[in-house]
Design an enzyme around this catalytic site. Sequence first.
Site, PDB file in Angstrom:
ATOM      1  CE  LYS A  26      -1.394   1.670   4.060  1.00  0.00           C
ATOM      2  NZ  LYS A  26      -1.821   3.113   4.348  1.00  0.00           N
ATOM      3  CG  ASN A  27       2.659   2.617   3.409  1.00  0.00           C
ATOM      4  OD1 ASN A  27       1.631   2.959   3.482  1.00  0.00           O
ATOM      5  ND2 ASN A  27       2.936   2.017   4.539  1.00  0.00           N
ATOM      6  NE  ARG A  96      -1.350  11.989   8.552  1.00  0.00           N
ATOM      7  CZ  ARG A  96      -1.255  13.070   9.043  1.00  0.00           C
ATOM      8  NH1 ARG A  96      -2.387  13.391   9.912  1.00  0.00           N
ATOM      9  NH2 ARG A  96      -0.686  14.371   8.947  1.00  0.00           N
ATOM     10  CB  CYS A 120      -4.030   6.196  11.506  1.00  0.00           C
ATOM     11  SG  CYS A 120      -4.449   4.755  10.805  1.00  0.00           S
ATOM     12  NE  ARG A 125       0.651   9.753  10.611  1.00  0.00           N
ATOM     13  CZ  ARG A 125       0.054   8.617   9.994  1.00  0.00           C
ATOM     14  NH1 ARG A 125       0.975   7.859   9.661  1.00  0.00           N
ATOM     15  NH2 ARG A 125      -0.910   8.269   9.797  1.00  0.00           N
ATOM     16  CG  ASP A 310       3.902   1.135   9.487  1.00  0.00           C
ATOM     17  OD1 ASP A 310       3.241   1.976  10.347  1.00  0.00           O
ATOM     18  OD2 ASP A 310       3.605   1.499   8.345  1.00  0.00           O
ATOM     19  NE  ARG A 402      -6.727   3.950   6.060  1.00  0.00           N
ATOM     20  CZ  ARG A 402      -5.706   4.480   7.224  1.00  0.00           C
ATOM     21  NH1 ARG A 402      -5.879   4.362   8.343  1.00  0.00           N
ATOM     22  NH2 ARG A 402      -4.683   4.821   6.502  1.00  0.00           N
TER      23      ARG A 402
END
Length: 427
Positions: A26-27, A96, A120, A125, A310, A402
């Site tokens: 995903k990232n 985000r 989240c 952040r 994470d 997500r």
Amino acid sequence: MQPTPSCLFIEGGHKLKGEVVISGAKNAALPALAATILAPGEYRFSNVPWLIDVQTMLDLLCRLGAQYETTNTALLLDTSQAKDTVAPYDIVSRMRASVLVLGPLLARYGRARVALPGGCPIGKRPIDFHLKGLELMGAKIHQDHGYVMAKAPRRGLSGAEIIFDFPSVTATENLMMAATLARGRTIIRNAAKEPEIVALGEMLLKMGAKIEGLGTETLFIEGVKELSPTEVSIIPDRIEAGTYLMAPGITGGEVIVKNTNPSHLETVIATLREIGLEIEVQGDTIFSHRGRNLKPVKVRTAPYPGFPTDLQAQVMALLSTVKGTSVIIENVFENRFLHVEELRRLGAAITVEGRVAVIQGVKKLQAAPVKATDLRASASLVLAALGAEGVTEISEIHHLKRGYEALAEKFNKLGAKIWEAPCQHHS
């Protein structure tokens, strides 16, 4: 009448055995999709994980004028008509990472209006690093009614030297994308080194960008006049892989994790071996076996190549079942122990002071109704529930969707018992 929300139910106590195929990261997918704004045209993506966050980014690109279609093996994205420069709150508030369109829009069109992000609740952040970097490149930025309004000078952004206080991943990505089309040379110091950043850099190189220093803390980007569309295969998700590698430590058995890049997981593998899991690497496959005696350890999260924040919640779930005293120090986000309360409901013995969690291993966790507080916390509850006695009910599972593709199906193939049904204890 509101429909009853759905929960995840997990019957603990089943040994895991079998293989699991890891999805695309995903990232890595999100910045890659945002980068398509830099060069209008047709892109072909493979190994894209079908997750809520990816869908949100595609919704945002469509709002800007892009179109996409999916085939069995690929996502085809056409940004040739994407000319709008407003990223609205109703989309950005869901994720985000939507802020990743700011750099590309500004570099390509000279202006952008992007809502301040949501996502989240794991700490501050702030997007200050993104904004300061763009200002150094000549952008005029102000905030207005919850939006960031950014304008580049008439001649476009200019190269600059940008020094981060902290190696922020999304800020590194945003500014690297913006710099590809800026005039002159940009240097980003104390840049993040995550594999997802290297993957984005490699995509930009294929598009015609000039970047040196990928994977190091100093990036040199020579602006070019234009970029062109390309084909991209999304790298495997190292966080998903790490989550499955930890599971046998809690449940017993052996899990074979396929389609990974073990070089992205060196610190994680070293930590799991220290705990006492037997981990063997063959090519892009990693074997994880419980081993005889698991030992308590001290884990410190840190920016890549350190232990990933994470995976902090997931390793905490594992250590909750390991005899002795383990310690976890969270060095990346200041509010990332939201899962502790929920793990305690399952019988874990954890005390927290500031950024330090002390875990006393217990013999057995007990099922209970729990609530997912953020994406990675929800994965830790799944792991804990797999080893708990009885049936655990996890609510707020949208967080899980997500970031984990087909989680229940993948675990069930390994012999777990997980199902989704209307909540029984929802508040």
